[in-house]
Design a protein around this motif. Sequence first.
Motif, PDB file in Angstrom:
ATOM      1  N   ALA A  96      35.748  43.829  35.062  1.00  0.00           N
ATOM      2  CA  ALA A  96      36.499  44.667  36.003  1.00  0.00           C
ATOM      3  C   ALA A  96      36.273  44.219  37.442  1.00  0.00           C
ATOM      4  O   ALA A  96      37.212  44.141  38.240  1.00  0.00           O
ATOM      5  N   SER A  97      35.024  43.911  37.762  1.00  0.00           N
ATOM      6  CA  SER A  97      34.703  43.453  39.131  1.00  0.00           C
ATOM      7  C   SER A  97      35.398  42.132  39.438  1.00  0.00           C
ATOM      8  O   SER A  97      35.961  41.949  40.521  1.00  0.00           O
ATOM      9  N   MET A  98      35.344  41.195  38.471  1.00  0.00           N
ATOM     10  CA  MET A  98      35.991  39.902  38.672  1.00  0.00           C
ATOM     11  C   MET A  98      37.508  40.044  38.805  1.00  0.00           C
ATOM     12  O   MET A  98      38.144  39.356  39.601  1.00  0.00           O
ATOM     13  N   LEU A  99      38.089  40.963  38.025  1.00  0.00           N
ATOM     14  CA  LEU A  99      39.534  41.181  38.086  1.00  0.00           C
ATOM     15  C   LEU A  99      39.940  41.728  39.441  1.00  0.00           C
ATOM     16  O   LEU A  99      40.909  41.257  40.055  1.00  0.00           O
ATOM     17  N   VAL A 100      39.200  42.730  39.925  1.00  0.00           N
ATOM     18  CA  VAL A 100      39.508  43.309  41.244  1.00  0.00           C
ATOM     19  C   VAL A 100      39.352  42.254  42.330  1.00  0.00           C
ATOM     20  O   VAL A 100      40.200  42.131  43.226  1.00  0.00           O
ATOM     21  N   LEU A 101      38.270  41.491  42.249  1.00  0.00           N
ATOM     22  CA  LEU A 101      38.032  40.447  43.251  1.00  0.00           C
ATOM     23  C   LEU A 101      39.122  39.386  43.217  1.00  0.00           C
ATOM     24  O   LEU A 101      39.608  38.934  44.265  1.00  0.00           O
ATOM     25  N   SER A 102      39.547  38.974  42.003  1.00  0.00           N
ATOM     26  CA  SER A 102      40.605  37.964  41.886  1.00  0.00           C
ATOM     27  C   SER A 102      41.929  38.491  42.416  1.00  0.00           C
ATOM     28  O   SER A 102      42.695  37.748  43.045  1.00  0.00           O
ATOM     29  N   ILE A 114      42.273  40.720  44.816  1.00  0.00           N
ATOM     30  CA  ILE A 114      42.165  40.725  46.286  1.00  0.00           C
ATOM     31  C   ILE A 114      42.354  39.313  46.841  1.00  0.00           C
ATOM     32  O   ILE A 114      43.113  39.096  47.800  1.00  0.00           O
ATOM     33  N   VAL A 115      41.665  38.346  46.239  1.00  0.00           N
ATOM     34  CA  VAL A 115      41.774  36.953  46.701  1.00  0.00           C
ATOM     35  C   VAL A 115      43.207  36.448  46.560  1.00  0.00           C
ATOM     36  O   VAL A 115      43.758  35.825  47.473  1.00  0.00           O
ATOM     37  N   TYR A 116      43.816  36.751  45.405  1.00  0.00           N
ATOM     38  CA  TYR A 116      45.193  36.281  45.181  1.00  0.00           C
ATOM     39  C   TYR A 116      46.170  36.962  46.131  1.00  0.00           C
ATOM     40  O   TYR A 116      47.118  36.330  46.613  1.00  0.00           O
ATOM     41  N   ALA A 117      45.947  38.247  46.400  1.00  0.00           N
ATOM     42  CA  ALA A 117      46.831  38.965  47.321  1.00  0.00           C
ATOM     43  C   ALA A 117      46.777  38.342  48.711  1.00  0.00           C
ATOM     44  O   ALA A 117      47.814  38.137  49.360  1.00  0.00           O
ATOM     45  N   VAL A 118      45.560  38.037  49.168  1.00  0.00           N
ATOM     46  CA  VAL A 118      45.406  37.389  50.488  1.00  0.00           C
ATOM     47  C   VAL A 118      46.100  36.027  50.486  1.00  0.00           C
ATOM     48  O   VAL A 118      46.830  35.679  51.427  1.00  0.00           O
ATOM     49  N   PHE A 119      45.881  35.257  49.411  1.00  0.00           N
ATOM     50  CA  PHE A 119      46.517  33.942  49.324  1.00  0.00           C
ATOM     51  C   PHE A 119      48.043  34.057  49.276  1.00  0.00           C
ATOM     52  O   PHE A 119      48.754  33.306  49.931  1.00  0.00           O
ATOM     53  N   ALA A 120      48.546  35.021  48.483  1.00  0.00           N
ATOM     54  CA  ALA A 120      49.994  35.174  48.332  1.00  0.00           C
ATOM     55  C   ALA A 120      50.651  35.540  49.657  1.00  0.00           C
ATOM     56  O   ALA A 120      51.697  34.978  50.021  1.00  0.00           O
ATOM     57  N   PHE A 158      50.795  28.599  40.136  1.00  0.00           N
ATOM     58  CA  PHE A 158      49.651  27.699  39.947  1.00  0.00           C
ATOM     59  C   PHE A 158      48.368  28.340  40.467  1.00  0.00           C
ATOM     60  O   PHE A 158      47.328  28.300  39.795  1.00  0.00           O
ATOM     61  N   MET A 159      48.456  28.937  41.654  1.00  0.00           N
ATOM     62  CA  MET A 159      47.261  29.535  42.244  1.00  0.00           C
ATOM     63  C   MET A 159      46.807  30.749  41.449  1.00  0.00           C
ATOM     64  O   MET A 159      45.594  30.995  41.330  1.00  0.00           O
ATOM     65  N   LEU A 160      47.764  31.517  40.890  1.00  0.00           N
ATOM     66  CA  LEU A 160      47.410  32.667  40.069  1.00  0.00           C
ATOM     67  C   LEU A 160      46.609  32.218  38.849  1.00  0.00           C
ATOM     68  O   LEU A 160      45.551  32.787  38.535  1.00  0.00           O
ATOM     69  N   VAL A 161      47.114  31.189  38.176  1.00  0.00           N
ATOM     70  CA  VAL A 161      46.414  30.663  36.994  1.00  0.00           C
ATOM     71  C   VAL A 161      45.052  30.106  37.395  1.00  0.00           C
ATOM     72  O   VAL A 161      44.039  30.347  36.726  1.00  0.00           O
ATOM     73  N   PHE A 162      45.019  29.368  38.507  1.00  0.00           N
ATOM     74  CA  PHE A 162      43.774  28.757  38.974  1.00  0.00           C
ATOM     75  C   PHE A 162      42.726  29.818  39.289  1.00  0.00           C
ATOM     76  O   PHE A 162      41.566  29.718  38.857  1.00  0.00           O
ATOM     77  N   ILE A 163      43.120  30.853  40.025  1.00  0.00           N
ATOM     78  CA  ILE A 163      42.173  31.909  40.406  1.00  0.00           C
ATOM     79  C   ILE A 163      41.668  32.655  39.176  1.00  0.00           C
ATOM     80  O   ILE A 163      40.477  32.935  39.047  1.00  0.00           O
ATOM     81  N   LEU A 164      42.591  32.961  38.244  1.00  0.00           N
ATOM     82  CA  LEU A 164      42.176  33.667  37.028  1.00  0.00           C
ATOM     83  C   LEU A 164      41.198  32.837  36.211  1.00  0.00           C
ATOM     84  O   LEU A 164      40.203  33.360  35.696  1.00  0.00           O
ATOM     85  N   VAL A 165      41.465  31.527  36.092  1.00  0.00           N
ATOM     86  CA  VAL A 165      40.581  30.657  35.321  1.00  0.00           C
ATOM     87  C   VAL A 165      39.212  30.550  35.994  1.00  0.00           C
ATOM     88  O   VAL A 165      38.169  30.665  35.338  1.00  0.00           O
ATOM     89  N   VAL A 166      39.220  30.350  37.324  1.00  0.00           N
ATOM     90  CA  VAL A 166      37.956  30.220  38.062  1.00  0.00           C
ATOM     91  C   VAL A 166      37.126  31.495  37.940  1.00  0.00           C
ATOM     92  O   VAL A 166      35.922  31.455  37.652  1.00  0.00           O
ATOM     93  N   PHE A 167      37.793  32.647  38.144  1.00  0.00           N
ATOM     94  CA  PHE A 167      37.054  33.899  38.075  1.00  0.00           C
ATOM     95  C   PHE A 167      36.645  34.240  36.644  1.00  0.00           C
ATOM     96  O   PHE A 167      35.621  34.891  36.427  1.00  0.00           O
TER      97      PHE A 167
END
Length: 587
Positions: A18-24, A26-32, A349-358
């Motif tokens: 849950a923490s990783m999902l929320v963090l991802s 937030i990170v993706y929203a900022v990037f988007a 691409f960034m969505l997949v990348f962030i999800l995989v990394v997190f």
Amino acid sequence: MKKKLSKQKRRLFISIAASMLVLSIIVYAVFAVTTYYSELDLLTSNSASSFHQATINMQNYDNGNWGNYLLNRKYDKTYKEIYDDYDADEQIKIIDNETGAILCQTGNAISVAFQGDLINEDDKKTEDEDSIVIIENDYITGFGCVEFERFRKSMTDTQYSEITEYLTKKNAGNGEYYELLCTEYYIDKSYLQPKSVEIVQTSEDNDWYAQDKVIKHYELKPTLTDEKAKLYHQTEMHRNVIDDNFVFEKYRASTALDEYSEYINKNYYTDENGIQLLKDAVVNNTYEVNMYGEYEAHTIVNVAPFTYIYSNWEQMSVKPYNSEETISFSCNYARKFNVLESCSDKLIFMLVFILVVFLITGVIIGAVTWQTLKKQIEQENRLRTVTNAMAHELKTPLFIISGYSENLEENINTDKRAHYCEVINEQTRSMNMLVSKMLDYSKLDSASFNLNIQKFSLTQLTRKILESYMIYDIKLESDGDVIIKADKKLMKSVIENLVDNAVKYSTDINEICVKITDKSFSVSNPCEELTKDEIKDMWQPYHRKAEHNNIEGHGLGLSMVKNILDLHRFKSGAKYMDGTITFYFDY
């Protein structure tokens, strides 16, 4: 225990996930958001560059042939060629500043420069007042657009079908081909409206209309918006060709300028000075635009979700051939783009990348955290088990000491005073030994415990320990002087506990065997038949079978052995085979 660990593990991984999902998110929203506005700036910049290039192309003309260079398909650089590569969602209109006539535009309209004479001679008196024309010697060149919808509605279905049939086969044989010429036309404000057209058979050698062979003549019925529109006819010295692609409606429809104009007309307000201004239309409120489309610089209008229209204009002028007057006109330009569509690949691409990394990070954090937590839980459980077992072990000697002390105090059975004292001392020693073992066990289980690693001879250490058991016939098998690196004091405790355990529980004390090789140490002794679960439980603190309660000991020996060997990262275990139990460890 297993259920508790499983429950703790599930809770841990759910919380980390849950923490990783929320963090991802937030990170993706900022990037988007950052990517979106960066892409918007880039698309705006590209649109501005395209407009700048367009105006350069328009101004890069030969002064003597301005109209032909820009509009007439006979020349190398035609209007169609200049703008053919532009996107379907952008539109360019060149508008005369004095009359408002559209000289040319993209979309379902072809820009032409028809040449001819006025049919009504009286119209020549006012020729230059309301038409975009250039008078050259004995003929007139009219600039403007032929709009496809108006052109198509001016003819019947039969006429259109016959015209397209001729133009489809095109080749007439012997190097000759068919073309559609406009022989009579109106100049109707911004448009040139063909009144009559002809299919002619011509060739590359034909420059004049008089050289063409007329195949079929068609009278059209154009709808005029200007009652004073003047009628012109083509002379025999000129050819007013209508492009085939235009007839087949192959010009792309461009709607950006129309959408922009419509948006402006519907979205304006009156400011404190009484000026009507466009509301909520300009990105970042950098520029203001009034309802007439007048603005200082380019404008970006948000017409739909993620969709914008970039618009701009530039005023230009030209001095036609054989004329002292300068014709001024403006170029209106609009390009439509969708930011989300443009950067969708990057966002996906960034969505997949962030999800995989997190995901990977979450798994690693979860695994490391779980190992630490699991160790703490197991340590707490061991401590609780030891504490409970120790309390149970201490109850018996305390009860005996209490009873015998009361007998001494009350002088009961005075003849047994010596016996009472001996029992009390014996139970006290037993309790002292139990507490000492407990402290040693707790110290080994502590995270702060440090090993004193050194090189020593395991063979010599074992031989010295076995000297204490000389009354038993314990065999020692060794591959010479085996040297290991370990904590010598703790390894002494391991060997003593293993040998002591073998002596206590062996069914034949003369069959105990200690074996030392270059890779392992083992102690074997005959015993009762054991199951796998019983062997596994031996390593637990204070675990003793009921029938062994009369054997001296506290049940901590093998637990301490296990802890010491784990601290050294030595692989250890016990195996039962053919009536013999063997405890071993590899180093």
